[in-house]
Design an enzyme around this catalytic site. Sequence first.
Site, PDB file in Angstrom:
ATOM      1  N   SER A  10       0.844  -1.184   0.000  1.00  0.00           N
ATOM      2  CA  SER A  10       0.000   0.000   0.000  1.00  0.00           C
ATOM      3  C   SER A  10       0.879   1.232   0.000  1.00  0.00           C
ATOM      4  O   SER A  10       2.007   1.214   0.479  1.00  0.00           O
ATOM      5  CB  SER A  10      -0.880   0.014   1.246  1.00  0.00           C
ATOM      6  OG  SER A  10      -0.138   0.467   2.363  1.00  0.00           O
ATOM      7  N   LYS A  11       0.335   2.286  -0.544  1.00  0.00           N
ATOM      8  CA  LYS A  11       1.160   3.486  -0.655  1.00  0.00           C
ATOM      9  C   LYS A  11       1.429   4.132   0.698  1.00  0.00           C
ATOM     10  O   LYS A  11       2.345   4.920   0.836  1.00  0.00           O
ATOM     11  CB  LYS A  11       0.534   4.485  -1.625  1.00  0.00           C
ATOM     12  CG  LYS A  11      -0.761   5.066  -1.170  1.00  0.00           C
ATOM     13  CD  LYS A  11      -1.142   6.209  -2.107  1.00  0.00           C
ATOM     14  CE  LYS A  11      -2.464   6.814  -1.663  1.00  0.00           C
ATOM     15  NZ  LYS A  11      -2.807   8.020  -2.400  1.00  0.00           N
ATOM     16  N   ARG A  12       0.630   3.781   1.678  1.00  0.00           N
ATOM     17  CA  ARG A  12       0.875   4.366   2.992  1.00  0.00           C
ATOM     18  C   ARG A  12       2.087   3.724   3.666  1.00  0.00           C
ATOM     19  O   ARG A  12       2.892   4.391   4.286  1.00  0.00           O
ATOM     20  CB  ARG A  12      -0.349   4.188   3.895  1.00  0.00           C
ATOM     21  CG  ARG A  12      -1.426   5.220   3.653  1.00  0.00           C
ATOM     22  CD  ARG A  12      -2.456   5.189   4.762  1.00  0.00           C
ATOM     23  NE  ARG A  12      -1.844   5.309   6.073  1.00  0.00           N
ATOM     24  CZ  ARG A  12      -2.406   4.897   7.199  1.00  0.00           C
ATOM     25  NH1 ARG A  12      -3.589   4.328   7.165  1.00  0.00           N
ATOM     26  NH2 ARG A  12      -1.796   5.048   8.349  1.00  0.00           N
ATOM     27  N   ARG A  13       2.165   2.402   3.561  1.00  0.00           N
ATOM     28  CA  ARG A  13       3.228   1.698   4.268  1.00  0.00           C
ATOM     29  C   ARG A  13       4.485   1.461   3.446  1.00  0.00           C
ATOM     30  O   ARG A  13       5.582   1.390   3.981  1.00  0.00           O
ATOM     31  CB  ARG A  13       2.728   0.322   4.736  1.00  0.00           C
ATOM     32  CG  ARG A  13       1.670   0.322   5.776  1.00  0.00           C
ATOM     33  CD  ARG A  13       1.450  -1.115   6.255  1.00  0.00           C
ATOM     34  NE  ARG A  13       1.128  -1.997   5.140  1.00  0.00           N
ATOM     35  CZ  ARG A  13      -0.105  -2.392   4.845  1.00  0.00           C
ATOM     36  NH1 ARG A  13      -1.093  -2.020   5.591  1.00  0.00           N
ATOM     37  NH2 ARG A  13      -0.319  -3.190   3.829  1.00  0.00           N
TER      38      ARG A  13
END
Length: 470
Positions: free
Chosen positions: A237-240
Amino acid sequence: MSAPRFRFAPSPTGIFHIGGARTALMNWALAKRLGGTFVLRIEDTDEARNRPEWTEGIIDSLAWIGISRDDPTFEGPYFQSAYADQHVAAAQRLFDAGHAYYCDLTPDEIQQRAAAEGTQGYGGWSRDRGLGPGPGRVLRFRVAAGTTVVHDAVRGEVTFDNAVIEDFVLLRGNGSPMFLLANVVDDLTMGITHVIRAEEHLPNTPKQQMIWEALGHTVPQWAHVPVLVNEQRKKISKRRDKVALESFRAEGYIAEAMVNYLMTLGWSPRGGEEIVAWQVVEDEFRLEDVNLSPAFFDLKKLAAFNAEYLRRMTPEQFAEAAEPWLAQWRAAHPGAVWDQQRFLAMVPVIQPRVSTLAEAPGVVDFLFLPHPQFDEASLAKALATDEAAGIVADSIAAFTTCDWTCDAINAAFAEVAERHGLKLGKAQAPVRVAVSGRTVGPPLFESLEALGRDETLRRLRALPEGVRVP
RNA sequence: GGCCCGUUCGUCUAGAGGCCUAGGACACCACCCUCUCAAGGUGGCGGCACGGGUUCGAAUCCCGUACGGGCUGCCA
């Protein structure tokens, strides 16, 4: 049979995902080989509409990995809103044919009813109430009894029990179409024949299939490829995770390596060789051969691929590819004096020492800096020794008179080493540090040749008082 | 919770019942080469999740268990 049409529909979020790149590549490989079309469709969101640069970013990233809008196989980009009228018209047809019905229950009411009955989700309560359209009323699809079988090119037949699929919403209370509907209508009006996407979309597929069929069309060839996961085995995911294709590009990974590596995740070329030209992928990629389990995106292996591609370049190609990073280095070091010939001479020894282009300047930076950047540990280790001063002094003498070629420098220095009773490897350390500031680096004699006699001698002589520890 | 999907070395994979004593690549380790560091060469470590079937024979087929993941909106 008409030519196949593959649709690639990334969700615009401002970054172009490596996972998206992989499915794009799979679509592209098939579209190219089968003489079909790669249809780029941008999902329609308010944010995306206000940020055209996001779409440009996607197109730019696709171009980088070889999916160019200038190629005749490429079609688009299209935007979902371009078909907004048809979305609503299709919903109307579904209603007219009895495949959909209106429902006036609010989310809260649905929740209350479900709680009262001890169930979950919408229970089809408005199915037979014969409601017509009206403000606040949603249009729901009437899911028939039975089962829905999805024929997937990667996973075979996947069967869903329709009883667990609730009557989903087609049109919101304000009359706007849901994404699911819009997506299907776009696909069929654009004549899409193949839908290749990540596995996470598999649970939605029966719903989409029902709409296709209710609208009187035969479904496309579905293909759900496994997701890419991180070290925790979770979907990246782009967050992690670092997932932006652009960030890899900026770090000096080259497109061919990235493309090649991405394609080996969940698939492998025949013949056992995994580093292959794109043409091989185009010739051999088949959905039936794609693995079923998620793949870990391994930075180390990507780096290994990249290093291999870098080594296979001709020196000229390498120098050209590295230029942006060299320019960056020059900008960051205004005091440096760049000498392109000197750099070119060093390229062959740089190539096997880097795994990304961004590392290239760092290998030979000392050749262009006015003074070497001494690192303390190296100074202590190589220059603060008993022999160091003698070796440096003798080297100055030897280098003053020898021919200035790599071999001649080598021979001259070998004599110095011998005089001090040291092996070459041991003896070269003080000279290396004097000239480059570090104990490790590219081959010494090549470096000295590139540096030139005058500068080499200057650095060796400057040593006693010129040393600056940072 | 429900539904769906998955499970071969640490990682990515080859493997479509006997060719498997399970092959390759990355990583790791050792050695060789060597002016440091790399690159290159050679070798090593290391795996069919588990349990039942089916079969003369199973990594391959079936069932179950375990574990992992995904999806479950009037989001896209």
